[in-house]
Write an enzyme that holds these catalytic residues in place. Structure first.
Site, PDB file in Angstrom:
ATOM      1  N   SER A 202       0.827  -1.212   0.000  1.00  6.61           N
ATOM      2  CA  SER A 202       0.000   0.000   0.000  1.00  6.61           C
ATOM      3  C   SER A 202       0.856   1.254   0.000  1.00  6.61           C
ATOM      4  O   SER A 202       0.368   2.329  -0.334  1.00  6.61           O
ATOM      5  CB  SER A 202      -0.854   0.058   1.257  1.00  6.61           C
ATOM      6  OG  SER A 202      -1.558  -1.109   1.434  1.00  6.61           O
TER       7      SER A 202
ATOM      8  N   HIS B  66      -1.417  -2.762  -7.031  1.00  5.39           N
ATOM      9  CA  HIS B  66      -2.076  -2.440  -5.761  1.00  5.39           C
ATOM     10  C   HIS B  66      -3.578  -2.724  -5.815  1.00  5.39           C
ATOM     11  O   HIS B  66      -4.337  -1.965  -6.409  1.00  5.39           O
ATOM     12  CB  HIS B  66      -1.807  -0.963  -5.420  1.00  5.39           C
ATOM     13  CG  HIS B  66      -2.364  -0.553  -4.106  1.00  5.39           C
ATOM     14  ND1 HIS B  66      -2.925   0.685  -3.884  1.00  5.39           N
ATOM     15  CD2 HIS B  66      -2.462  -1.220  -2.935  1.00  5.39           C
ATOM     16  CE1 HIS B  66      -3.336   0.747  -2.632  1.00  5.39           C
ATOM     17  NE2 HIS B  66      -3.071  -0.383  -2.038  1.00  5.39           N
TER      18      HIS B  66
ATOM     19  N   GLU C 248      -4.287  -0.483  -8.936  1.00  7.26           N
ATOM     20  CA  GLU C 248      -3.349   0.539  -9.411  1.00  7.26           C
ATOM     21  C   GLU C 248      -2.054  -0.141  -9.864  1.00  7.26           C
ATOM     22  O   GLU C 248      -1.444  -0.893  -9.093  1.00  7.26           O
ATOM     23  CB  GLU C 248      -3.057   1.538  -8.281  1.00  7.26           C
ATOM     24  CG  GLU C 248      -4.285   2.345  -7.890  1.00  7.26           C
ATOM     25  CD  GLU C 248      -4.089   3.203  -6.651  1.00  7.26           C
ATOM     26  OE1 GLU C 248      -4.845   4.172  -6.488  1.00  7.26           O
ATOM     27  OE2 GLU C 248      -3.187   2.918  -5.841  1.00  7.26           O
TER      28      GLU C 248
ATOM     29  N   ASN D 137      -5.471   6.214  -2.484  1.00  3.26           N
ATOM     30  CA  ASN D 137      -5.183   6.401  -1.065  1.00  3.26           C
ATOM     31  C   ASN D 137      -4.776   7.836  -0.737  1.00  3.26           C
ATOM     32  O   ASN D 137      -4.988   8.300   0.378  1.00  3.26           O
ATOM     33  CB  ASN D 137      -4.110   5.414  -0.584  1.00  3.26           C
ATOM     34  CG  ASN D 137      -4.721   4.060  -0.272  1.00  3.26           C
ATOM     35  OD1 ASN D 137      -5.947   3.949  -0.135  1.00  3.26           O
ATOM     36  ND2 ASN D 137      -3.907   3.035  -0.165  1.00  3.26           N
TER      37      ASN D 137
HETATM   38  N1  LIG Z   1      -5.272  -4.634   4.214  1.00  2.13           N
HETATM   39  C1  LIG Z   1      -5.547  -3.862   3.190  1.00  2.13           C
HETATM   40  O1  LIG Z   1      -6.620  -3.246   3.105  1.00  2.13           O
HETATM   41  C2  LIG Z   1      -4.564  -3.729   2.070  1.00  2.13           C
HETATM   42  C3  LIG Z   1      -4.994  -3.174   0.860  1.00  2.13           C
HETATM   43  C4  LIG Z   1      -4.093  -3.092  -0.209  1.00  2.13           C
HETATM   44  C5  LIG Z   1      -2.796  -3.523  -0.045  1.00  2.13           C
HETATM   45  N2  LIG Z   1      -2.400  -4.052   1.159  1.00  2.13           N
HETATM   46  C6  LIG Z   1      -1.018  -4.527   1.256  1.00  2.13           C
HETATM   47  O2  LIG Z   1      -1.040  -5.949   1.150  1.00  2.13           O
HETATM   48  C7  LIG Z   1       0.024  -6.505   1.928  1.00  2.13           C
HETATM   49  C8  LIG Z   1      -0.573  -7.492   2.911  1.00  2.13           C
HETATM   50  O3  LIG Z   1      -1.492  -6.822   3.735  1.00  2.13           O
HETATM   51  P1  LIG Z   1      -2.576  -7.628   4.578  1.00  2.13           P
HETATM   52  O4  LIG Z   1      -3.543  -6.636   5.077  1.00  2.13           O
HETATM   53  O5  LIG Z   1      -3.025  -8.817   3.824  1.00  2.13           O
HETATM   54  O6  LIG Z   1      -1.652  -8.127   5.808  1.00  2.13           O
HETATM   55  P2  LIG Z   1      -1.876  -9.363   6.785  1.00  2.13           P
HETATM   56  O7  LIG Z   1      -1.111  -9.034   8.023  1.00  2.13           O
HETATM   57  O8  LIG Z   1      -3.326  -9.722   6.898  1.00  2.13           O
HETATM   58  O9  LIG Z   1      -1.149 -10.565   6.007  1.00  2.13           O
HETATM   59  C9  LIG Z   1       0.226 -10.585   5.768  1.00  2.13           C
HETATM   60  C10 LIG Z   1       0.679 -12.027   5.749  1.00  2.13           C
HETATM   61  O10 LIG Z   1       2.062 -12.070   5.378  1.00  2.13           O
HETATM   62  C11 LIG Z   1       2.612 -13.207   6.008  1.00  2.13           C
HETATM   63  N3  LIG Z   1       4.065 -13.138   5.944  1.00  2.13           N
HETATM   64  C12 LIG Z   1       4.924 -12.437   6.730  1.00  2.13           C
HETATM   65  N4  LIG Z   1       6.184 -12.657   6.341  1.00  2.13           N
HETATM   66  C13 LIG Z   1       6.131 -13.511   5.278  1.00  2.13           C
HETATM   67  C14 LIG Z   1       7.112 -14.128   4.450  1.00  2.13           C
HETATM   68  N5  LIG Z   1       8.416 -13.900   4.635  1.00  2.13           N
HETATM   69  N6  LIG Z   1       6.689 -14.954   3.473  1.00  2.13           N
HETATM   70  C15 LIG Z   1       5.364 -15.206   3.290  1.00  2.13           C
HETATM   71  N7  LIG Z   1       4.396 -14.649   4.055  1.00  2.13           N
HETATM   72  C16 LIG Z   1       4.776 -13.828   5.033  1.00  2.13           C
HETATM   73  C17 LIG Z   1       2.015 -13.183   7.389  1.00  2.13           C
HETATM   74  O11 LIG Z   1       2.106 -14.445   8.023  1.00  2.13           O
HETATM   75  C18 LIG Z   1       0.580 -12.733   7.107  1.00  2.13           C
HETATM   76  O12 LIG Z   1      -0.287 -13.840   6.989  1.00  2.13           O
HETATM   77  C19 LIG Z   1       0.738  -5.331   2.582  1.00  2.13           C
HETATM   78  O13 LIG Z   1       1.854  -4.981   1.810  1.00  2.13           O
HETATM   79  C20 LIG Z   1      -0.301  -4.221   2.565  1.00  2.13           C
HETATM   80  O14 LIG Z   1       0.298  -2.948   2.520  1.00  2.13           O
HETATM   81  C21 LIG Z   1      -3.249  -4.183   2.204  1.00  2.13           C
END
Ligand SMILES: NC(=O)c1ccc[n+]([C@@H]2O[C@H](COP(=O)([O-])OP(=O)(O)OC[C@H]3O[C@@H](n4cnc5c(N)ncnc54)[C@H](O)[C@@H]3O)[C@@H](O)[C@H]2O)c1
Length: 289
Positions: free
Chosen positions: A123, A144, A156, A195
């Site tokens: 993000s 994204h 995006e 965002n």
């Molecule tokens: N939550 C949102 O609304 C949203 C929206 C768009 C983008 N994002 C982006 O998506 C990404 C994930 O966000 P999320 O909300 O799903 O987070 P989350 O915390 O729900 O999930 C992240 C996952 O990554 C895993 N992880 C950590 N280290 C790892 C590794 N070395 N190898 C494999 N898996 C690993 C964790 O165990 C966890 O399950 C982030 O970069 C975030 O910025 C999030």
């Protein structure tokens, strides 16, 4: 590589975003392997697919055969090398920590075929901060998605200075094949596109709360009933994660040096208490019931 050459997609991280992105890819005909370091998260992601696909059949949105084939295309493994093997396109959706993402991309560079595109769903982290961890910076791009990834149409595609035209075009085409409405950002910018717009709204909502002008509930209500937003800014933060809002605020501050970009005290309080929103059962609202 052309869009029809993409057969296998690897999704790294099976959390909030990853499990839905993986299901989306499988639904749209791609062999999909989803990986996470946490087995419980992987089990939950598999259980989600097992529940979601029959739900689509029950609603008449998917045939039983299509649901069965989708589930067969979708695999879950804690082993990154296994998930990455033979992947034509990788979508990384692991935790929002630069050093972890750089490590994952360096590993993916060794584990995937040379033609594979390595995309991050981050993000806030622009892919130019990750690209040099690999030997293929021209194929490292921001892709994204928005939460929930199965529902939200916008994606995006951010074409930083290192990203080749072929990678950007292919990423746009992939999003279209996934049934999304992709937009192309011609340059990297902190917060990307939507965002940045949301950030301005959320910041104002936070300060209205901080100044005691109105409650969380009433600020949300104003946005829903006055501006036609599907949900208010506090509800939205609870959905996307207060941890993410905190990280994005800190990242914006690091980039701008402007103290008004810092997360407001009430948000920091939720963050340090581990109250990240829906996923922890408590955020701006209480979800324990
Ligand atoms: N939550 C949102 O609304 C949203 C929206 C768009 C983008 N994002 C982006 O998506 C990404 C994930 O966000 P999320 O909300 O799903 O987070 P989350 O915390 O729900 O999930 C992240 C996952 O990554 C895993 N992880 C950590 N280290 C790892 C590794 N070395 N190898 C494999 N898996 C690993 C964790 O165990 C966890 O399950 C982030 O970069 C975030 O910025 C999030």
């Amino acid at each position: 590589m052309k869009i029809d050459d993409i057969k296998k997609i690897c999704v790294v991280g099976a959390g909030n975003m990853g499990h839905q992105i993986a299901t989306l890819c499988a639904l749209n005909g791609f062999q999909t392997s989803c990986t996470d370091i946490d087995q419980t998260t992987l089990d939950k992601a598999a259980a989600f697919a097992d529940h979601y696909l029959p739900g689509r059949v029950a609603k008449g949105k998917l045939t039983e055969q299509a649901a069965k084939e989708t589930r067969e295309r979708l695999t879950f493994t804690p082993n990154l090398a296994e998930a990455a093997e033979g992947a034509d396109y990788v979508i990384e959706a692991a935790v929002e920590v630069l050093e972890i993402k750089r490590r994952i991309f360096a590993d993916l560079d060794d584990m995937t075929p040379a033609h594979a595109v390595l995309a991050t769903n981050s993000s806030a982290i622009v892919s130019s901060k990750i690209a040099d961890a690999t030997g293929r910076p021209d194929k490292v791009v921001n892709l994204h998605f928005f939460n929930p990834a199965l529902v939200m149409k916008l994606v995006e595609v951010v074409q930083g200075p290192h990203v080749s035209q072929e990678t950007a075009d292919l990423s746009m085409a992939l999003c279209e094949k996934l049934g999304k409405a992709p937009v192309r950002l011609n340059k990297e910018v902190n917060g990307f596109l939507l965002n940045r717009i949301f950030f301005a709204i959320i910041k104002e909502a936070e300060w209205l709360l901080e100044m005691g002008v109105a409650s969380v509930e009433d600020i949300d209500k104003a946005c829903v009933f006055g501006a036609g937003h599907p949900m208010g800014p506090f509800r939205l933060m609870d959905l996307t994660g207060i941890d993410l809002a905190y990280t994005m605020g800190m990242e914006a501050f690091r980039n701008s040096g402007d103290r008004s970009d810092l997360p407001v005290p009430s948000l920091v309080k939720h963050f340090v208490n581990g109250e990240y929103g829906q996923k922890t059962g408590q955020g701006w609202y209480d979800y324990k019931e």
